[in-house]
Design an enzyme around this catalytic site. Structure first.
Site, PDB file in Angstrom:
ATOM      1  N   ASN A   3      40.399  29.129 -78.237  1.00 51.07           N
ATOM      2  CA  ASN A   3      39.026  29.170 -77.709  1.00 51.07           C
ATOM      3  C   ASN A   3      39.068  30.004 -76.444  1.00 51.07           C
ATOM      4  O   ASN A   3      40.028  29.919 -75.675  1.00 51.07           O
ATOM      5  CB  ASN A   3      38.531  27.763 -77.339  1.00 51.07           C
ATOM      6  CG  ASN A   3      38.200  26.928 -78.556  1.00 51.07           C
ATOM      7  OD1 ASN A   3      38.246  27.421 -79.688  1.00 51.07           O
ATOM      8  ND2 ASN A   3      37.890  25.668 -78.338  1.00 51.07           N
ATOM      9  N   GLY A   4      38.012  30.801 -76.211  1.00 53.20           N
ATOM     10  CA  GLY A   4      37.956  31.602 -74.988  1.00 53.20           C
ATOM     11  C   GLY A   4      37.922  33.081 -75.333  1.00 53.20           C
ATOM     12  O   GLY A   4      37.716  33.462 -76.482  1.00 53.20           O
ATOM     13  N   GLU A  53       6.461  29.645 -71.243  1.00 57.56           N
ATOM     14  CA  GLU A  53       7.696  29.015 -71.745  1.00 57.56           C
ATOM     15  C   GLU A  53       7.766  27.558 -71.319  1.00 57.56           C
ATOM     16  O   GLU A  53       8.142  26.673 -72.090  1.00 57.56           O
ATOM     17  CB  GLU A  53       8.913  29.796 -71.249  1.00 57.56           C
ATOM     18  CG  GLU A  53      10.261  29.189 -71.549  1.00 57.56           C
ATOM     19  CD  GLU A  53      10.535  28.975 -73.030  1.00 57.56           C
ATOM     20  OE1 GLU A  53       9.790  29.520 -73.867  1.00 57.56           O
ATOM     21  OE2 GLU A  53      11.474  28.218 -73.357  1.00 57.56           O
ATOM     22  N   GLU A 109       6.806  20.876 -77.146  1.00 60.91           N
ATOM     23  CA  GLU A 109       7.616  20.728 -78.366  1.00 60.91           C
ATOM     24  C   GLU A 109       8.553  19.528 -78.307  1.00 60.91           C
ATOM     25  O   GLU A 109       9.009  19.047 -79.344  1.00 60.91           O
ATOM     26  CB  GLU A 109       8.385  21.996 -78.684  1.00 60.91           C
ATOM     27  CG  GLU A 109       9.469  22.385 -77.725  1.00 60.91           C
ATOM     28  CD  GLU A 109      10.214  23.627 -78.215  1.00 60.91           C
ATOM     29  OE1 GLU A 109      10.344  23.831 -79.434  1.00 60.91           O
ATOM     30  OE2 GLU A 109      10.673  24.402 -77.368  1.00 60.91           O
ATOM     31  N   TRP A 161      33.336  30.144 -83.545  1.00 61.38           N
ATOM     32  CA  TRP A 161      32.002  30.638 -83.185  1.00 61.38           C
ATOM     33  C   TRP A 161      32.238  32.085 -82.770  1.00 61.38           C
ATOM     34  O   TRP A 161      32.764  32.362 -81.696  1.00 61.38           O
ATOM     35  CB  TRP A 161      31.428  29.820 -82.032  1.00 61.38           C
ATOM     36  CG  TRP A 161      30.146  30.352 -81.493  1.00 61.38           C
ATOM     37  CD1 TRP A 161      29.980  31.197 -80.429  1.00 61.38           C
ATOM     38  CD2 TRP A 161      28.823  30.125 -81.993  1.00 61.38           C
ATOM     39  NE1 TRP A 161      28.669  31.472 -80.236  1.00 61.38           N
ATOM     40  CE2 TRP A 161      27.927  30.845 -81.175  1.00 61.38           C
ATOM     41  CE3 TRP A 161      28.322  29.388 -83.039  1.00 61.38           C
ATOM     42  CZ2 TRP A 161      26.539  30.835 -81.384  1.00 61.38           C
ATOM     43  CZ3 TRP A 161      26.953  29.381 -83.239  1.00 61.38           C
ATOM     44  CH2 TRP A 161      26.076  30.100 -82.428  1.00 61.38           C
ATOM     45  N   HIS A 168     -11.676  31.190 -66.062  1.00 64.16           N
ATOM     46  CA  HIS A 168     -12.462  31.861 -67.121  1.00 64.16           C
ATOM     47  C   HIS A 168     -12.683  30.944 -68.306  1.00 64.16           C
ATOM     48  O   HIS A 168     -12.907  31.417 -69.427  1.00 64.16           O
ATOM     49  CB  HIS A 168     -11.748  33.146 -67.535  1.00 64.16           C
ATOM     50  CG  HIS A 168     -11.668  34.147 -66.427  1.00 64.16           C
ATOM     51  ND1 HIS A 168     -12.737  34.915 -66.019  1.00 64.16           N
ATOM     52  CD2 HIS A 168     -10.649  34.458 -65.593  1.00 64.16           C
ATOM     53  CE1 HIS A 168     -12.375  35.688 -65.010  1.00 64.16           C
ATOM     54  NE2 HIS A 168     -11.115  35.428 -64.727  1.00 64.16           N
ATOM     55  N   LYS A 221       8.140  24.346 -73.846  1.00 66.19           N
ATOM     56  CA  LYS A 221       9.187  23.327 -73.735  1.00 66.19           C
ATOM     57  C   LYS A 221       8.573  21.934 -73.719  1.00 66.19           C
ATOM     58  O   LYS A 221       8.992  21.026 -74.423  1.00 66.19           O
ATOM     59  CB  LYS A 221       9.993  23.533 -72.447  1.00 66.19           C
ATOM     60  CG  LYS A 221      10.959  24.682 -72.478  1.00 66.19           C
ATOM     61  CD  LYS A 221      12.202  24.444 -73.313  1.00 66.19           C
ATOM     62  CE  LYS A 221      12.180  25.009 -74.706  1.00 66.19           C
ATOM     63  NZ  LYS A 221      11.777  26.325 -74.978  1.00 66.19           N
ATOM     64  N   ARG A 244      29.321  21.611 -82.789  1.00 67.46           N
ATOM     65  CA  ARG A 244      29.421  22.673 -81.779  1.00 67.46           C
ATOM     66  C   ARG A 244      28.938  24.020 -82.333  1.00 67.46           C
ATOM     67  O   ARG A 244      28.840  24.998 -81.622  1.00 67.46           O
ATOM     68  CB  ARG A 244      30.862  22.819 -81.295  1.00 67.46           C
ATOM     69  CG  ARG A 244      31.431  21.573 -80.658  1.00 67.46           C
ATOM     70  CD  ARG A 244      32.945  21.684 -80.529  1.00 67.46           C
ATOM     71  NE  ARG A 244      33.331  22.718 -79.596  1.00 67.46           N
ATOM     72  CZ  ARG A 244      33.617  22.480 -78.326  1.00 67.46           C
ATOM     73  NH1 ARG A 244      33.506  21.256 -77.867  1.00 67.46           N
ATOM     74  NH2 ARG A 244      33.981  23.433 -77.512  1.00 67.46           N
ATOM     75  N   CYS A 256      33.954  27.418 -79.979  1.00 69.53           N
ATOM     76  CA  CYS A 256      34.839  27.099 -81.103  1.00 69.53           C
ATOM     77  C   CYS A 256      35.427  25.702 -80.893  1.00 69.53           C
ATOM     78  O   CYS A 256      35.325  25.114 -79.839  1.00 69.53           O
ATOM     79  CB  CYS A 256      35.965  28.113 -81.156  1.00 69.53           C
ATOM     80  SG  CYS A 256      35.387  29.804 -81.087  1.00 69.53           S
ATOM     81  N   LYS A 262      15.422  24.376 -86.131  1.00 67.95           N
ATOM     82  CA  LYS A 262      16.093  25.215 -85.131  1.00 67.95           C
ATOM     83  C   LYS A 262      15.917  26.691 -85.447  1.00 67.95           C
ATOM     84  O   LYS A 262      15.782  27.508 -84.563  1.00 67.95           O
ATOM     85  CB  LYS A 262      17.581  24.879 -85.056  1.00 67.95           C
ATOM     86  CG  LYS A 262      18.345  25.684 -84.004  1.00 67.95           C
ATOM     87  CD  LYS A 262      17.767  25.513 -82.631  1.00 67.95           C
ATOM     88  CE  LYS A 262      18.441  26.372 -81.581  1.00 67.95           C
ATOM     89  NZ  LYS A 262      17.689  26.354 -80.311  1.00 67.95           N
TER      90      LYS A 262
HETATM   91  C1  AGP Z   1      11.999  27.423 -78.752  1.00 68.25           C
HETATM   92  O1  AGP Z   1      12.200  26.265 -77.969  1.00 68.25           O
HETATM   93  C2  AGP Z   1      11.637  27.107 -80.182  1.00 68.25           C
HETATM   94  N1  AGP Z   1      12.667  26.335 -80.778  1.00 68.25           N
HETATM   95  C3  AGP Z   1      11.199  28.320 -80.979  1.00 68.25           C
HETATM   96  O2  AGP Z   1      10.033  28.816 -80.368  1.00 68.25           O
HETATM   97  C4  AGP Z   1      12.206  29.501 -81.097  1.00 68.25           C
HETATM   98  O3  AGP Z   1      12.348  30.137 -79.843  1.00 68.25           O
HETATM   99  C5  AGP Z   1      11.632  30.510 -82.109  1.00 68.25           C
HETATM  100  O4  AGP Z   1      11.561  29.879 -83.360  1.00 68.25           O
HETATM  101  C6  AGP Z   1      12.470  31.786 -82.219  1.00 68.25           C
HETATM  102  O5  AGP Z   1      13.767  31.466 -82.651  1.00 68.25           O
HETATM  103  P1  AGP Z   1      14.899  32.619 -82.567  1.00 68.25           P
HETATM  104  O6  AGP Z   1      15.096  32.931 -81.117  1.00 68.25           O
HETATM  105  O7  AGP Z   1      16.110  32.005 -83.187  1.00 68.25           O
HETATM  106  O8  AGP Z   1      14.394  33.803 -83.327  1.00 68.25           O
END
Ligand code: AGP
Length: 613
Positions: free
Chosen positions: A105-106, A486, A493, A79, A509, A490, A27, A2, A608
């Site tokens: 906040n907290g 993962e 992307e 938040w 394979h 990272k 934030r 927050c 996002k």
């Molecule tokens: C992760 O770095 C990506 N931004 C993307 O794969 C993300 O994890 C995916 O779109 C799922 O999002 P969510 O966790 O908000 O459902």
């Protein structure tokens, strides 16, 4: 997290409060509000959604004179942690009399017994928040001196706080205090600005005072007096803000992603806090809304997610099977919704989603609901669609994740999945002692991550020598196989390097045909079951000219000898090792992307939250 803004001085308080909240918008928040003092009264207005909605409501509902004449006030972007993001739950919250307003906040951890005690004294609460309990407690302690009332109230509080408090009877001052949640005070010319971080202050002054834990300050337009909670005066230096407003928003970090990587120890502490029971050797996840008997009926766990959340689900699959002796399976959410899945009423379906808004995951939740499964959400955003539609589950409490590349959400998802598996396993297989041992391993996760985050500069130096490649392979096996996937996600992307994750045994394979001299292979060779096999796969790659960067357990000289470069992570439980290893790969990806001059926080083509199919 927050955001807090307080103002007292010679300008229009509402205007300054709104502009300060706008500086804190990054934030992340879901509602906002402000309170000002006018003619011996405290006036509060709140609105769900953006700060712009709050501004519009105030402009429409408040007389113009309030904007020109009010000289003191407090404001907040929320938040949500306790209670959904509604107007009633938004801050500021008033006390029973309505003459005191407070923003916070907290987390007040003992808010329930405090609320019960106040209700017994006739206090009526309008929200579900812990913060409103604190405002009523201050009012209950008020005997004509706001400073004394706040001190007395805070002595009864367990948990963390950063607060600002005003009283209609004391219009010339704001009381602010902190324990575990930052408060900074801007010292201006005939005005003072209080905020939860410097970005709301920097456009007014660069002279700031940072409160320390258990500091409480009496702030007027011309003076700041600081004491400890026992009212003993303390001295805090006036510091010079060294960065611009844009930098302040990122807490001094170059990118939100790096800030959120560094936040992980605290985010994980928030995700774990209050959720481990060391007496019974289990976890306490009240949001699941399940009794041990309910969980005893579960025959299978189905984990749903996309992207990084899918990778967390893959770790969860191992955890439920190996810790809880329960069949588990992971589905890419988009695939699940269209394949007419076999789902039984004895299935526990866990939808994993940081945003709680991913369209494919939401659709999969609806499909599972249609088939009568026991569905719950594992989300970060309180009150998000998936959280609401599942109606039960576990919030991450990781704080807002701004960077498109998910970091702290992933590690908190894995930590919560481990706690869910502990809870299920304790009801089936684990003894109390075994449960306690795993609970201790989970409790130690934030400290393990601190040791990795501390290597950021060293990892940057390694990353520089990998930044010019256009391809990269990540390999891992067992619990580290999902982490290899993962790590590749990272890197690809945010750096646009074509990175792929494979099970370590899979390369031969087919994909090994792509290895040429210098192709980077990032090998997850922690000292956990399967390490020796992975070292064998490393040799297969080296024989084709690959350059090997090993993620290894600290002090493992055998593994180090097999690598060209190494990043060391602390020794820990094999399932827990997924988290510090993931953090090492987050830092590797971040620094490679930074060396390549990439945008990082908003990579091309990405959003996002993917709210479309
Ligand atoms: C992760 O770095 C990506 N931004 C993307 O794969 C993300 O994890 C995916 O779109 C799922 O999002 P969510 O966790 O908000 O459902």
């Amino acid at each position: 997290m927050c955001g807090i803004v307080g103002y007292i001085g010679k300008a229009s308080a509402p205007s300054i409060l709104i502009s300060g909240l706008k500086r804190l918008e990054y934030r992340g928040y879901d509602s906002a509000g402000m309170a000002v003092i006018e003619d011996g009264k405290v006036v509060i207005t709140k609105a769900p959604g953006k700060v712009a909605a709050l501004n519009e409501r105030a402009r429409n509902e408040w007389p113009a004179s309030r904007f020109t004449d009010s000289r003191a006030g407090i404001a907040h972007t929320r938040w949500a942690t306790h209670g959904p993001p509604t107007e009633a739950n938004a801050h500021p919250h008033a006390d029973q009399s309505g003459g005191i307003a407070l923003v916070h906040n907290g987390i007040i951890e003992n808010y329930r017994p405090l609320r019960t005690r106040l209700e017994a004294k006739g206090h009526l609460f309008l929200s579900e928040t812990d913060t409103e309990v604190l405002s009523h407690l201050v009012g209950d302690c008020y005997q004509g001196d706001l400073f004394q009332a706040v001190c007395d109230a805070l002595h009864q509080v367990e948990g963390t706080f950063g607060i600002a408090v005003i009283s209609a009877t004391e219009p010339g001052r704001i009381i602010t205090a902190r324990r575990g949640s930052p408060i900074v005070i801007g010292v201006g010319d005939g005005e003072s600005i209080i905020a939860s971080d410097a970005s709301a202050i920097i456009s007014h002054t660069r002279q700031v005072i940072y409160l320390e834990d258990n500091d409480i300050a009496i702030v007027t337009a011309d003076h700041v007096e600081i004491r400890d909670l026992n009212r003993v005066p303390v001295t805090r230096e006036v510091a010079e803000l060294g960065f611009d407003a844009e930098a302040a928003e990122k807490g001094g970090f170059e990118h939100f992603m790096l800030k959120e990587i560094h936040e992980q120890p605290d985010a994980l502490r928030n995700a774990i806090r209050g959720r481990l029971d060391f007496n019974l050797g289990t976890s306490v996840l009240s949001g699941m809304g399940t009794s041990p008997r309910d969980l005893a009926e579960v025959q299978r766990v189905i984990l749903l997610g996309c992207g990084t959340s899918l990778h967390a689900g893959l770790v969860g699959e191992y955890a439920f099977e190996d810790l809880a002796d329960t069949h588990a399976e992971v589905h890419q959410a988009a695939e699940f919704r269209y394949r007419n899945p076999l789902v039984n009423r004895s299935d526990l379906v866990v939808a994993i989603s940081q945003s709680g808004e991913t369209a494919d995951t939401l659709a999969a939740v609806r499909e599972a609901n249609q088939k009568g499964a026991f569905v719950m959400g594992l989300c970060n955003v309180v009150g998000s669609t998936i959280a609401r539609e599942t109606g039960r589950g576990v919030y991450l409490h990781a704080g807002p994740e701004i960077s498109v590349a998910s970091t702290k959400a992933f590690t908190c998802q894995v930590a919560v999945l481990l706690m869910m598996a502990l809870k299920l396993g304790r009801g089936r297989r684990f003894s109390r002692d075994e449960g306690m041992r795993l609970a201790r391993e989970i409790e130690a996760i934030p400290t393990l991550v601190e040791q990795v985050v501390a290597q950021s500069d060293a990892i940057s130096r390694i990353a520089k020598s990998y930044a010019d490649n256009e391809h990269a392979f990540f390999i891992g096996r067992g619990y580290l196989y999902p982490v290899a996937l993962e790590g590749a996600l990272k890197l690809k992307e945010i750096s646009y390097i074509h990175a792929e994750g494979y099970h370590a045994a899979e390369l031969k394979h087919g994909p090994i045909a792509l290895l040429v001299d210098g192709t980077p292979v990032i090998a997850l060779a922690n000292d956990v079951p399967g390490k020796d096999k992975t070292l064998g796969n490393v040799e297969e790659c080296r024989a084709r000219g690959a350059r090997i960067l090993g993620i290894i357990t600290s002090g493992d000289h055998e593994a180090a000898a097999a690598m060209d470069d190494v990043i060391e992570v602390p020794a820990c439980h094999p399932l827990v090792a997924t988290i510090p290893t993931a953090v090492a790969l987050q830092l590797l990806a971040y620094h490679i992307a930074r060396h390549r001059g990439c945008e990082i926080d908003q990579p091309r083509n990405l959003a996002k939250s993917v709210t479309v199919e």
